[in-house]
Scaffold this motif. Sequence first.
Motif, PDB file in Angstrom:
ATOM      1  N   ILE A 199       0.903  -1.191   0.001  1.00  0.00           N
ATOM      2  CA  ILE A 199       0.225   0.206  -0.108  1.00  0.00           C
ATOM      3  C   ILE A 199       0.921   1.183   0.119  1.00  0.00           C
ATOM      4  O   ILE A 199       0.567   2.367  -0.731  1.00  0.00           O
ATOM      5  CB  ILE A 199      -0.913  -0.131   0.959  1.00  0.00           C
ATOM      6  CG1 ILE A 199      -1.900  -1.250   1.109  1.00  0.00           C
ATOM      7  CG2 ILE A 199      -1.642   1.235   1.496  1.00  0.00           C
ATOM      8  CD1 ILE A 199      -2.867  -1.396   2.219  1.00  0.00           C
ATOM      9  N   LYS A 200       2.143   1.271   0.789  1.00  0.00           N
ATOM     10  CA  LYS A 200       2.697   2.378   0.847  1.00  0.00           C
ATOM     11  C   LYS A 200       3.431   2.613  -0.560  1.00  0.00           C
ATOM     12  O   LYS A 200       3.610   3.747  -0.992  1.00  0.00           O
ATOM     13  CB  LYS A 200       3.999   1.950   1.738  1.00  0.00           C
ATOM     14  CG  LYS A 200       3.725   2.517   3.254  1.00  0.00           C
ATOM     15  CD  LYS A 200       5.097   1.995   4.242  1.00  0.00           C
ATOM     16  CE  LYS A 200       4.875   2.250   5.573  1.00  0.00           C
ATOM     17  NZ  LYS A 200       5.871   1.954   6.271  1.00  0.00           N
ATOM     18  N   ARG A 201       3.872   1.643  -1.216  1.00  0.00           N
ATOM     19  CA  ARG A 201       4.450   1.683  -2.595  1.00  0.00           C
ATOM     20  C   ARG A 201       3.490   2.197  -3.523  1.00  0.00           C
ATOM     21  O   ARG A 201       3.807   2.693  -4.764  1.00  0.00           O
ATOM     22  CB  ARG A 201       5.171   0.464  -3.145  1.00  0.00           C
ATOM     23  CG  ARG A 201       6.716   0.222  -2.548  1.00  0.00           C
ATOM     24  CD  ARG A 201       6.736   0.360  -1.192  1.00  0.00           C
ATOM     25  NE  ARG A 201       7.973  -0.023  -0.611  1.00  0.00           N
ATOM     26  CZ  ARG A 201       8.258  -0.261   0.571  1.00  0.00           C
ATOM     27  NH1 ARG A 201       7.319  -0.600   1.467  1.00  0.00           N
ATOM     28  NH2 ARG A 201       9.452  -0.548   0.828  1.00  0.00           N
ATOM     29  N   ILE A 202       2.176   1.858  -3.500  1.00  0.00           N
ATOM     30  CA  ILE A 202       1.184   2.297  -4.568  1.00  0.00           C
ATOM     31  C   ILE A 202       0.793   3.774  -4.246  1.00  0.00           C
ATOM     32  O   ILE A 202       0.814   4.586  -5.269  1.00  0.00           O
ATOM     33  CB  ILE A 202      -0.081   1.304  -4.255  1.00  0.00           C
ATOM     34  CG1 ILE A 202       0.184   0.006  -4.692  1.00  0.00           C
ATOM     35  CG2 ILE A 202      -1.374   2.042  -5.078  1.00  0.00           C
ATOM     36  CD1 ILE A 202      -1.169  -0.960  -4.330  1.00  0.00           C
ATOM     37  N   THR A 203       0.661   4.308  -2.857  1.00  0.00           N
ATOM     38  CA  THR A 203       0.394   5.442  -2.638  1.00  0.00           C
ATOM     39  C   THR A 203       1.434   6.541  -2.746  1.00  0.00           C
ATOM     40  O   THR A 203       1.125   7.762  -2.742  1.00  0.00           O
ATOM     41  CB  THR A 203      -0.292   5.766  -1.258  1.00  0.00           C
ATOM     42  OG1 THR A 203       0.637   5.213  -0.251  1.00  0.00           O
ATOM     43  CG2 THR A 203      -1.601   4.711  -1.324  1.00  0.00           C
ATOM     44  N   GLN A 204       2.906   6.002  -2.624  1.00  0.00           N
ATOM     45  CA  GLN A 204       3.809   6.744  -2.392  1.00  0.00           C
ATOM     46  C   GLN A 204       3.956   8.064  -3.383  1.00  0.00           C
ATOM     47  O   GLN A 204       4.484   8.932  -3.022  1.00  0.00           O
ATOM     48  CB  GLN A 204       5.273   5.832  -2.614  1.00  0.00           C
ATOM     49  CG  GLN A 204       6.303   6.410  -2.345  1.00  0.00           C
ATOM     50  CD  GLN A 204       7.750   5.592  -2.385  1.00  0.00           C
ATOM     51  OE1 GLN A 204       7.488   4.294  -2.661  1.00  0.00           O
ATOM     52  NE2 GLN A 204       8.766   6.003  -1.912  1.00  0.00           N
ATOM     53  N   ARG A 205       3.681   7.678  -4.725  1.00  0.00           N
ATOM     54  CA  ARG A 205       3.727   8.693  -5.647  1.00  0.00           C
ATOM     55  C   ARG A 205       2.335   9.423  -6.321  1.00  0.00           C
ATOM     56  O   ARG A 205       2.353  10.287  -7.254  1.00  0.00           O
ATOM     57  CB  ARG A 205       4.526   8.731  -6.884  1.00  0.00           C
ATOM     58  CG  ARG A 205       6.008   8.060  -6.198  1.00  0.00           C
ATOM     59  CD  ARG A 205       7.065   7.917  -7.222  1.00  0.00           C
ATOM     60  NE  ARG A 205       8.382   7.299  -6.682  1.00  0.00           N
ATOM     61  CZ  ARG A 205       9.245   7.824  -6.074  1.00  0.00           C
ATOM     62  NH1 ARG A 205       9.109   9.059  -5.701  1.00  0.00           N
ATOM     63  NH2 ARG A 205      10.071   7.218  -5.208  1.00  0.00           N
TER      64      ARG A 205
END
Length: 305
Positions: A96-102
Amino acid sequence: MSEDFSSAPPALVEMIRRELLDSYDEELEQELEDKRLETIDGVPGAHGELDRRFYFRELLRLQHELVRLQDWVQHEKLRVVVIFEGRDSAGKGGVIKRITQRLNPRVCRVAALPAPNERERTQWYFQRYVSHLPAAGEIVLFDRSWYNRAGVERVMGFCTEADVEEFFRSVPEFERMLVRSGIILLKYWFSITDEEQALRFNMRIMDPLKQWKLSPMDVESRRRWEDYTRAKEDMLARTHIPEAPWWVVEAVDKKRARLNCISHLLGQIPYGEVEHPPVHLPERVRHADYLRAPIPDEMHVPDRY
């Protein structure tokens, strides 16, 4: 369309380059954190790792595609719901962090609901989740979802078997209703082994920066591994429907799980390129009578670094 920097002053180009590198440092920090967890107190990683350069290159490529998907969702006024389920420490939060990161948090937001309060426990079971569903042009990622009833609530005795049976009768119709209304619904289960969860829990116990992640409920879930397994198998069998199928992510290897999940998600929603008009910064308006007021010394944060 991107701004053309070919005629920009070298100093400005260098400042922009440094800012870009700084933005990528966030992912590097998270990667170093994972590496620290895997080696803390001499505990090595449990499996062969992806080449670090390959991992970063693929992650950034997929994140670029996520930005394109975000633009498409906004442009086409789509409504997207992605559910992330799995055992404690399975890696849901990491992906989830990597999806929302940018992505724009106004377009892509995370719903991670706490335990229901006294009032919510008297409502229709799905009621508190409905308020978090997306409007047009939004993506909502559920970090755990209404499937709590089929998992932790069932295993820990927070609901009756009659409640569970009613849930299994209702949830296929609830999800079909969401899909009929135009919502794109994706459901991911992150799968890890008994041994891998034990390793991750032990690493958290040894890491003072991660101990807060281990709640008494998490610790109890270790003892009830087989109960959770039976509940998971029942859940997948009874809620895997054509309109909203389950997708299982093999998550023992965190990096592969992240790349596989994001790549699969992108493949489930057809999207195209959204044309944006060129952006040009206007000249700043300057007023001859404006003087910048000084900031008192006591208001400044000390320069300690």
